[in-house]
Motif scaffolding. Structure first.
Motif, PDB file in Angstrom:
ATOM      1  N   LEU A   1       0.832  -1.194   0.000  1.00 19.86           N
ATOM      2  CA  LEU A   1       0.000   0.000   0.000  1.00 19.86           C
ATOM      3  C   LEU A   1       0.873   1.253   0.000  1.00 19.86           C
ATOM      4  O   LEU A   1       1.800   1.369   0.807  1.00 19.86           O
ATOM      5  N   LEU A   2       0.564   2.196  -0.905  1.00 23.14           N
ATOM      6  CA  LEU A   2       1.336   3.426  -1.043  1.00 23.14           C
ATOM      7  C   LEU A   2       0.472   4.635  -0.729  1.00 23.14           C
ATOM      8  O   LEU A   2      -0.751   4.613  -0.920  1.00 23.14           O
ATOM      9  N   ARG A   3       1.125   5.686  -0.277  1.00 22.03           N
ATOM     10  CA  ARG A   3       0.421   6.921   0.038  1.00 22.03           C
ATOM     11  C   ARG A   3       0.153   7.712  -1.241  1.00 22.03           C
ATOM     12  O   ARG A   3       0.964   7.723  -2.164  1.00 22.03           O
TER      13      ARG A   3
ATOM     14  N   ALA B   1     -24.022 -17.695  14.434  1.00 22.46           N
ATOM     15  CA  ALA B   1     -24.738 -18.934  14.142  1.00 22.46           C
ATOM     16  C   ALA B   1     -24.028 -20.182  14.660  1.00 22.46           C
ATOM     17  O   ALA B   1     -24.697 -21.163  15.007  1.00 22.46           O
ATOM     18  N   SER B   2     -22.709 -20.175  14.735  1.00 22.68           N
ATOM     19  CA  SER B   2     -21.964 -21.392  15.059  1.00 22.68           C
ATOM     20  C   SER B   2     -21.904 -21.625  16.570  1.00 22.68           C
ATOM     21  O   SER B   2     -21.703 -20.682  17.349  1.00 22.68           O
ATOM     22  N   GLN B   3     -22.056 -22.881  16.965  1.00 26.04           N
ATOM     23  CA  GLN B   3     -21.888 -23.257  18.368  1.00 26.04           C
ATOM     24  C   GLN B   3     -20.418 -23.344  18.761  1.00 26.04           C
ATOM     25  O   GLN B   3     -20.107 -23.383  19.953  1.00 26.04           O
ATOM     26  N   LEU B   4     -19.520 -23.375  17.776  1.00 27.93           N
ATOM     27  CA  LEU B   4     -18.089 -23.411  18.067  1.00 27.93           C
ATOM     28  C   LEU B   4     -17.522 -22.022  18.335  1.00 27.93           C
ATOM     29  O   LEU B   4     -16.404 -21.897  18.836  1.00 27.93           O
ATOM     30  N   SER B   5     -18.285 -20.977  18.005  1.00 27.73           N
ATOM     31  CA  SER B   5     -17.795 -19.620  18.207  1.00 27.73           C
ATOM     32  C   SER B   5     -17.826 -19.254  19.683  1.00 27.73           C
ATOM     33  O   SER B   5     -18.769 -19.577  20.409  1.00 27.73           O
ATOM     34  N   ARG B   6     -16.796 -18.526  20.117  1.00 24.86           N
ATOM     35  CA  ARG B   6     -16.701 -18.066  21.500  1.00 24.86           C
ATOM     36  C   ARG B   6     -16.833 -16.555  21.609  1.00 24.86           C
ATOM     37  O   ARG B   6     -16.742 -16.007  22.710  1.00 24.86           O
ATOM     38  N   HIS B   7     -16.995 -15.872  20.501  1.00 24.95           N
ATOM     39  CA  HIS B   7     -17.102 -14.418  20.518  1.00 24.95           C
ATOM     40  C   HIS B   7     -18.566 -14.020  20.744  1.00 24.95           C
ATOM     41  O   HIS B   7     -19.463 -14.461  20.037  1.00 24.95           O
ATOM     42  N   LYS B   8     -18.794 -13.134  21.727  1.00 22.74           N
ATOM     43  CA  LYS B   8     -20.148 -12.767  22.135  1.00 22.74           C
ATOM     44  C   LYS B   8     -20.693 -11.560  21.380  1.00 22.74           C
ATOM     45  O   LYS B   8     -21.906 -11.441  21.214  1.00 22.74           O
ATOM     46  N   ASN B   9     -19.819 -10.655  20.933  1.00 23.62           N
ATOM     47  CA  ASN B   9     -20.276  -9.424  20.272  1.00 23.62           C
ATOM     48  C   ASN B   9     -19.535  -9.231  18.950  1.00 23.62           C
ATOM     49  O   ASN B   9     -18.722  -8.313  18.811  1.00 23.62           O
ATOM     50  N   PRO B  10     -19.781 -10.074  17.967  1.00 21.17           N
ATOM     51  CA  PRO B  10     -19.023  -9.969  16.706  1.00 21.17           C
ATOM     52  C   PRO B  10     -19.330  -8.692  15.937  1.00 21.17           C
ATOM     53  O   PRO B  10     -18.472  -8.185  15.212  1.00 21.17           O
ATOM     54  N   GLU B  11     -20.541  -8.144  16.083  1.00 20.39           N
ATOM     55  CA  GLU B  11     -20.883  -6.934  15.330  1.00 20.39           C
ATOM     56  C   GLU B  11     -20.142  -5.694  15.843  1.00 20.39           C
ATOM     57  O   GLU B  11     -20.088  -4.662  15.156  1.00 20.39           O
ATOM     58  N   LYS B  12     -19.526  -5.771  17.019  1.00 14.78           N
ATOM     59  CA  LYS B  12     -18.787  -4.631  17.576  1.00 14.78           C
ATOM     60  C   LYS B  12     -17.305  -4.648  17.199  1.00 14.78           C
ATOM     61  O   LYS B  12     -16.583  -3.704  17.538  1.00 14.78           O
ATOM     62  N   VAL B  13     -16.859  -5.681  16.532  1.00 19.98           N
ATOM     63  CA  VAL B  13     -15.452  -5.765  16.135  1.00 19.98           C
ATOM     64  C   VAL B  13     -15.198  -4.790  14.990  1.00 19.98           C
ATOM     65  O   VAL B  13     -15.956  -4.742  14.010  1.00 19.98           O
ATOM     66  N   ARG B  14     -14.152  -4.017  15.120  1.00 18.53           N
ATOM     67  CA  ARG B  14     -13.799  -2.998  14.127  1.00 18.53           C
ATOM     68  C   ARG B  14     -12.781  -3.577  13.152  1.00 18.53           C
ATOM     69  O   ARG B  14     -11.769  -4.151  13.554  1.00 18.53           O
ATOM     70  N   PHE B  15     -13.028  -3.397  11.835  1.00 17.80           N
ATOM     71  CA  PHE B  15     -12.148  -3.914  10.794  1.00 17.80           C
ATOM     72  C   PHE B  15     -11.473  -2.745  10.079  1.00 17.80           C
ATOM     73  O   PHE B  15     -12.078  -1.679   9.888  1.00 17.80           O
ATOM     74  N   GLY B  16     -10.201  -2.943   9.691  1.00 15.85           N
ATOM     75  CA  GLY B  16      -9.458  -1.896   9.003  1.00 15.85           C
ATOM     76  C   GLY B  16      -8.261  -2.455   8.267  1.00 15.85           C
ATOM     77  O   GLY B  16      -7.995  -3.662   8.261  1.00 15.85           O
ATOM     78  N   VAL B  17      -7.509  -1.541   7.642  1.00 19.19           N
ATOM     79  CA  VAL B  17      -6.317  -1.884   6.866  1.00 19.19           C
ATOM     80  C   VAL B  17      -5.173  -1.009   7.350  1.00 19.19           C
ATOM     81  O   VAL B  17      -5.344   0.199   7.584  1.00 19.19           O
ATOM     82  N   LEU B  18      -3.996  -1.602   7.506  1.00 17.99           N
ATOM     83  CA  LEU B  18      -2.804  -0.882   7.928  1.00 17.99           C
ATOM     84  C   LEU B  18      -1.815  -0.803   6.773  1.00 17.99           C
ATOM     85  O   LEU B  18      -1.584  -1.799   6.066  1.00 17.99           O
ATOM     86  N   ALA B  19      -1.259   0.388   6.588  1.00 21.91           N
ATOM     87  CA  ALA B  19      -0.166   0.590   5.636  1.00 21.91           C
ATOM     88  C   ALA B  19       1.145   0.707   6.399  1.00 21.91           C
ATOM     89  O   ALA B  19       1.166   1.120   7.549  1.00 21.91           O
ATOM     90  N   CYS B  20       2.220   0.352   5.745  1.00 21.81           N
ATOM     91  CA  CYS B  20       3.528   0.338   6.401  1.00 21.81           C
ATOM     92  C   CYS B  20       4.503   1.188   5.608  1.00 21.81           C
ATOM     93  O   CYS B  20       4.550   1.126   4.370  1.00 21.81           O
ATOM     94  N   GLU B  21       5.258   2.012   6.342  1.00 23.51           N
ATOM     95  CA  GLU B  21       6.322   2.806   5.747  1.00 23.51           C
ATOM     96  C   GLU B  21       7.618   2.554   6.508  1.00 23.51           C
ATOM     97  O   GLU B  21       7.609   2.468   7.733  1.00 23.51           O
ATOM     98  N   TRP B  22       8.716   2.482   5.760  1.00 24.26           N
ATOM     99  CA  TRP B  22      10.037   2.228   6.328  1.00 24.26           C
ATOM    100  C   TRP B  22      10.817   3.524   6.425  1.00 24.26           C
ATOM    101  O   TRP B  22      10.801   4.350   5.503  1.00 24.26           O
ATOM    102  N   ASP B  23      11.519   3.695   7.523  1.00 22.88           N
ATOM    103  CA  ASP B  23      12.457   4.810   7.673  1.00 22.88           C
ATOM    104  C   ASP B  23      13.853   4.286   7.325  1.00 22.88           C
ATOM    105  O   ASP B  23      14.582   3.788   8.179  1.00 22.88           O
ATOM    106  N   ILE B  24      14.193   4.400   6.054  1.00 21.18           N
ATOM    107  CA  ILE B  24      15.444   3.838   5.545  1.00 21.18           C
ATOM    108  C   ILE B  24      16.412   4.967   5.256  1.00 21.18           C
ATOM    109  O   ILE B  24      16.071   5.941   4.583  1.00 21.18           O
ATOM    110  N   VAL B  25      17.612   4.857   5.761  1.00 19.38           N
ATOM    111  CA  VAL B  25      18.655   5.851   5.519  1.00 19.38           C
ATOM    112  C   VAL B  25      19.127   5.734   4.071  1.00 19.38           C
ATOM    113  O   VAL B  25      19.378   4.624   3.583  1.00 19.38           O
TER     114      VAL B  25
END
Length: 406
Positions: free
Chosen positions: A248-250, A305-329
């Motif tokens: 990802l670029l700025r 829906a799943s009985q194997l799920s342990r998360h109680k409030n899935p609709e409150k989870v926030r999703f996003g994307v992170l970009a990375c920049e290097w400080d290179i000399v």
């Protein structure tokens, strides 16, 4: 690129804040807490205890193929409902532990190294700071590695970059059909994983070579079913999830990017800085946004829906994307610097000329010493040669000496 950081020096007389002891205890404790509250990024992975990963067993292969045989899809077909209806509890208990991604500490840029140094410093400043450090360590929700080293304090805003699968499995569309048996996962509240561009670029086989099943490859894209399985089943307290897109670029100023400041959410670790990306300042690819939307929708529906799920409030989870920049000399110039000429060796001609100069100098000195005149006993005049490269240069001076005072 962002603006250069402002650097300044603090004089020694201003490094000690004398009125600190006169503050109320609540203010002092808040200052101690803020000294270790800098958000950071930690790179860890799930490591198998005593044996290597083995994904699918031959005894379960035929059963899983039967379970994933889907009827003809229509407009009302619900893939999550069909998946939940046929899923079974994983019977394989695979003991894992949290370890650093890099085995060498010098190459590990995780922020928890600085966190441990700050906590160690707090324990040595005074009794009050030691009490604050002890309370932070004892707070519920602290994340630690298998060796007991602190990774993140309870309630901190740090992000855990997690690798829970080998690369070949992470790139696939397989489900998560094991129980990792790692209690430390319950303390992860903010998690990030690498966005895999192979999900779009990988060829689409009819049958998966890893598990032998036919995965959903709608639109020529491999969808990581294991990702929402892992989030819902084994991260019950997760509050934020991020894809880390290293490509990802700025946006440049010519492309219409707003000249305003970047979002305040950023995470510094080593020579890297991770920013929360948006369409205003970053060139977020459509396929990344589409994958994030797909994952968020599948995670919410599956966790409810799943009985194997342990998360109680899935609709409150926030999703996003992170970009990375290097400080290179910037690298040094590759152009070779001019070298001084190598002095030539001492040949016979140079030796002969030096010897001739020395002989001439000795001859001149002997000649001057023969021409010296006798003086009275109370007064002496000396002709001492004063030579700066030329033996003919000399200075005459006279001095007197009273023999009765000697």
């Amino acid at each position: 690129m962002g603006a250069e950081p402002i650097k300044f020096e603090i004089p020694d007389e201003y490094r000690v804040f004398l009125p600190f002891n006169r503050f109320p205890p609540e203010i002092r404790q808040q200052i101690w807490h803020e000294s270790v509250s800098t958000p950071g990024m930690h790179f860890v992975k799930l490591e198998s205890r005593g044996r290597h990963w083995r994904w699918i067993s031959l005894n379960r292969l035929a059963q899983l193929i039967t379970q994933q045989q889907n009827p003809e899809k229509d407009d009302d077909y619900d893939e999550i409902a069909h998946e939940v209806k046929n899923e079974v509890t994983p019977k394989r208990l695979w003991d894992t532990r949290l370890v650093p991604v890099s085995p060498n500490q010098k190459s590990d840029i995780s922020s928890y190294h600085d966190l441990n140094k700050q906590m160690a410093a707090l324990t040595t400043v005074c009794h009050e700071s030691k009490a604050v450090a002890d309370s932070l360590m004892a707070k519920q929700g602290a994340l630690k590695l298998s060796n007991g080293k602190l990774v993140a304090l309870g309630g901190s805003s740090d992000i855990v970059f997690l690798e829970y699968f080998p690369p070949e499995l992470f790139e696939s569309g397989c489900g998560y059909d094991i129980d990792p048996n790692c209690p430390s996962l319950d303390n992860i509240r903010r998690v990030a994983v690498r966005y895999c561009h192979q999900w779009q670029e990988k060829p689409l086989p009819t049958v998966c070579s890893l598990c032998g099943l036919v995965h959903d490859t709608t639109g020529g894209v491999i969808y990581p079913i294991h990702l929402y399985h892992f989030l819902a089943r084994h991260l019950p307290n997760v509050e934020e999830f991020y894809f880390v897109d290293y490509f990802l670029l700025r946006k440049s100023a010519q492309s219409g990017a707003s000249p305003g400041k970047l979002p305040t959410r950023k995470y510094k670790c080593g020579n890297r800085t991770f920013y929360e990306a948006n369409d205003e300042h970053w060139n977020v690819k459509p396929q990344v946004t589409k994958m994030q939307t797909w994952l968020q929708d599948r995670f919410i529906r599956y966790a409810k829906a799943s009985q194997l799920s342990r998360h109680k409030n899935p609709e409150k989870v926030r999703f996003g994307v992170l970009a990375c920049e290097w400080d290179i000399v910037p690298p040094l110039s590759l152009k070779a610097q001019p070298m001084p000429p190598v002095p030539k060796g001492r040949n016979k001609r140079m030796l002969y000329e030096e010897q001739a100069l020395r002989r001439n100098r000795r001859r001149v000195l002997r000649q001057k010493s023969r021409n010296a005149q006798l003086m009275k006993s109370s007064t002496f005049t000396a002709n001492v040669p004063f030579v700066f490269g030329n033996p003919n240069n000399s200075v005459d001076f006279t001095f007197s000496l009273d023999w009765r005072q000697t």
